[in-house]
Design an enzyme around this catalytic site. Sequence first.
Site, PDB file in Angstrom:
ATOM      1  N   GLU A 172      -4.332   7.329  -5.373  1.00  0.00           N
ATOM      2  CA  GLU A 172      -4.585   6.666  -6.662  1.00  0.00           C
ATOM      3  C   GLU A 172      -6.086   6.640  -6.950  1.00  0.00           C
ATOM      4  O   GLU A 172      -6.879   6.573  -6.009  1.00  0.00           O
ATOM      5  CB  GLU A 172      -4.012   5.240  -6.654  1.00  0.00           C
ATOM      6  CG  GLU A 172      -4.635   4.345  -5.599  1.00  0.00           C
ATOM      7  CD  GLU A 172      -3.929   3.001  -5.457  1.00  0.00           C
ATOM      8  OE1 GLU A 172      -2.697   2.952  -5.396  1.00  0.00           O
ATOM      9  OE2 GLU A 172      -4.655   2.003  -5.376  1.00  0.00           O
ATOM     10  N   HIS A 192      -1.954  -0.465  -9.815  1.00  0.00           N
ATOM     11  CA  HIS A 192      -2.524  -1.282  -8.717  1.00  0.00           C
ATOM     12  C   HIS A 192      -3.207  -2.531  -9.286  1.00  0.00           C
ATOM     13  O   HIS A 192      -4.424  -2.690  -9.178  1.00  0.00           O
ATOM     14  CB  HIS A 192      -3.519  -0.468  -7.875  1.00  0.00           C
ATOM     15  CG  HIS A 192      -3.843  -1.126  -6.558  1.00  0.00           C
ATOM     16  ND1 HIS A 192      -4.238  -0.420  -5.448  1.00  0.00           N
ATOM     17  CD2 HIS A 192      -3.824  -2.426  -6.185  1.00  0.00           C
ATOM     18  CE1 HIS A 192      -4.461  -1.264  -4.448  1.00  0.00           C
ATOM     19  NE2 HIS A 192      -4.220  -2.494  -4.880  1.00  0.00           N
ATOM     20  N   ARG A 203       0.857  -1.179   0.000  1.00  0.00           N
ATOM     21  CA  ARG A 203       0.000   0.000   0.000  1.00  0.00           C
ATOM     22  C   ARG A 203       0.896   1.233   0.000  1.00  0.00           C
ATOM     23  O   ARG A 203       1.986   1.208   0.595  1.00  0.00           O
ATOM     24  CB  ARG A 203      -0.876   0.045   1.257  1.00  0.00           C
ATOM     25  CG  ARG A 203      -2.002  -0.955   1.283  1.00  0.00           C
ATOM     26  CD  ARG A 203      -3.166  -0.551   0.362  1.00  0.00           C
ATOM     27  NE  ARG A 203      -4.293  -1.426   0.546  1.00  0.00           N
ATOM     28  CZ  ARG A 203      -4.570  -2.487  -0.220  1.00  0.00           C
ATOM     29  NH1 ARG A 203      -3.800  -2.795  -1.232  1.00  0.00           N
ATOM     30  NH2 ARG A 203      -5.636  -3.225   0.033  1.00  0.00           N
TER      31      ARG A 203
HETATM   32  C1  8YV Z   1      -7.493  -5.232  -4.727  1.00  0.00           C
HETATM   33  C2  8YV Z   1      -5.682  -5.348  -3.284  1.00  0.00           C
HETATM   34  O1  8YV Z   1      -8.326  -5.522  -3.748  1.00  0.00           O
HETATM   35  O2  8YV Z   1      -5.974  -7.483  -2.389  1.00  0.00           O
HETATM   36  C3  8YV Z   1      -5.797  -6.296  -2.164  1.00  0.00           C
HETATM   37  O3  8YV Z   1      -5.693  -5.844  -1.015  1.00  0.00           O
HETATM   38  O4  8YV Z   1      -5.242  -4.268  -3.125  1.00  0.00           O
HETATM   39  C4  8YV Z   1      -6.125  -5.738  -4.629  1.00  0.00           C
HETATM   40  O5  8YV Z   1      -6.066  -7.099  -4.899  1.00  0.00           O
HETATM   41  C5  8YV Z   1      -8.070  -4.939  -5.985  1.00  0.00           C
HETATM   42  O6  8YV Z   1      -8.207  -3.579  -5.978  1.00  0.00           O
HETATM   43  C6  8YV Z   1      -9.393  -5.626  -6.245  1.00  0.00           C
HETATM   44  O7  8YV Z   1     -10.251  -4.778  -6.861  1.00  0.00           O
END
Ligand code: 8YV
Length: 312
Positions: A260, A278, A231
């Site tokens: 983002e 992402h 993150r």
């Molecule tokens: C997302 C992510 O969730 O797993 C996570 O924590 O950041 C990604 O895999 C993705 O944005 C799914 O829409």
Amino acid sequence: MSKPVLLQLCPFPDWVQAPLAQTHEVIPLHMSPLSDAKLLADIAPRVRAIATHGGLGVPSEILAACPAVEIVAIFGVGYDAVDLQACRARGIRVTNTPDVLTEDCADLAVGMLIALARGIVKAEAFARGPWTRASFPLQRRVSGMRVGILGLGRIGVAVAERLAGFGCDIAYSARSDRGNGLAFVPDPVELAARSEALIVTALSNAETRHIVDARVLQALGPRGFLINISRAACIDEAALLTALETGAIAGAALDVFEGEPNLDPRFLALPNVVLQPHHASATTETRQAMGALMLANLAAHFAGASLPTPVV
Ligand code: 8YV
């Protein structure tokens, strides 16, 4: 029997959307022509489930506006954008989709390291021409590189396994020594100092906020690469931009950004970055598995069964 009302905060692929609508009365908040406030006032008292993705989580005003919500189902492994304390206090269950995305996230981290170190993106532009010079500038070798992994969870371990195949000299920082034969270097500054590439796979929480700060970047040094698939909050982005602009580190490959999808325009002017949207878990195979797991969690909850992958 009436279907449970589910508030949907983000788009999902068809293979999630269709079964979701079969088993729930879906309220797609992200597509609503009404303001969130108006829609919420009408619908919130009936909402029993919220479905969202990892980066978005659940804004606190939405959670607060839904008095009857029983479960927050996250399409993603990260739960940093959901207020777990509030959920615990209100007896709201939270589920995520771990494991099924581990391999893809690790693949992208390694791919980003190689792309950065070998200049793959710039080399492609060079090959597309005009290819005027005899050769593309020499780049950096990945095999045998000294790599530091910041946060050795499931994804960190999968990154280490891949890089072991490249003969890398791997160390990691984590809360505790995992006794796994890799070098344990608890202090992120020391880890950065011994690393040519630092890969961030840590969970995002209060403890890891800005764990990569100016000191870590300085320790990584002018030959050091930073890779982040976790993150944006794990990195002090202002310090990173300065380090990239001044050559204090060699480069960065980033899949996540503050604010983002609106990247700081300073990133776009940098020659020493690989920027990704992402998408570490974004393969058809993994997104299908994530969808199936999110649906399984919701189904288990409404059947009164134990949840496959509970966070809370
Ligand atoms: C997302 C992510 O969730 O797993 C996570 O924590 O950041 C990604 O895999 C993705 O944005 C799914 O829409």
